[in-house]
Design an enzyme around this catalytic site. Structure first.
Site: not given
Ligand code: IMP
Ligand code: MG
Length: 180
Positions: A99, A102, A130, A151, A158
């Site tokens: 999805d 981040d 992002k 966010f 979610d």
């Molecule tokens: P990462 O490990 O920081 O890249 O996190 C990735 C996961 O965090 C994604 O697959 C989402 O489930 C969740 N996530 C990160 N940013 C957002 C956001 O803005 N809204 C909702 N879920 C997010």
């Molecule tokens: Mg996810």
């Protein structure tokens, strides 16, 4: 618009258009091959469903669940596989469907896990990206939208398990998660 949403970032129509474009690009790139699409639960479930229908080469699907943020909006950096996939990976063309990327920590872990199982290839398709917040580099092959550091919720994404059913992607009001 939902009362907890500050603004709509991508409308339903914009999402549909972009998903169709991604499906076309993927179908072209994988011409003559079969894809095993791996959905990273739970946030990617709606994107996966729409994307699968926009792809014209043969696909199989599988699901993987990793630990999420819970009721927080930043990554802990700790990744746990809660549900592993059921299909054998060896020799297959794997398309990871996410999805949002981040920090990149979740995907980096998953990507390496899948690579160690000797697939024919692995590519990453994310709906949202992002890049400002990246801590771990991952190769993004297909990117729906690059978004600012806010966010977002909706279309599968979610906050504390809510808002996944919004048909658009919107920025959540910071007051909802306790920031003024
Ligand atoms: P990462 O490990 O920081 O890249 O996190 C990735 C996961 O965090 C994604 O697959 C989402 O489930 C969740 N996530 C990160 N940013 C957002 C956001 O803005 N809204 C909702 N879920 C997010
Ligand atoms: Mg996810």
């Amino acid at each position: 618009m939902h009362q907890d949403i500050e603004s709509v970032l991508m409308s339903e129509a914009a999402l549909q258009k972009r998903v169709a474009e991604l499906g076309e690009a993927i179908s072209r790139d994988y011409a003559g091959k079969e894809i095993l699409m791996v959905c990273v639960l739970r946030g990617a479930f709606i994107f996966m469903a729409d994307l699968a229908r926009a792809i014209t080469v043969p696909v199989s699907i599988d699901f993987m669940a990793v630990s999420s943020y819970g009721a927080s909006t930043t990554s802990s950096g700790v990744v746990r596989i809660i549900k592993d996939f059921d299909e054998a990976v060896e020799g297959k063309h794997i398309l990871i469907v996410e999805d949002i990327i981040d920090s990149g920590l979740t995907l980096k872990y998953l990507y390496n896990q899948i690579l160690s199982r000797k697939p024919a290839s692995v590519r990453i398709c994310t709906l949202l990206n992002k890049p400002e917040r990246r801590k771990a580099e991952v190769p993004v092959d297909y990117n729906g939208f690059t978004i600012p550091d806010a966010f977002v919720v909706g279309y599968g994404l979610d906050y504390a398990e809510k808002y996944r059913n919004l048909p658009y992607i919107g920025i959540l009001k910071p007051s909802v998660y306790g920031e003024k």
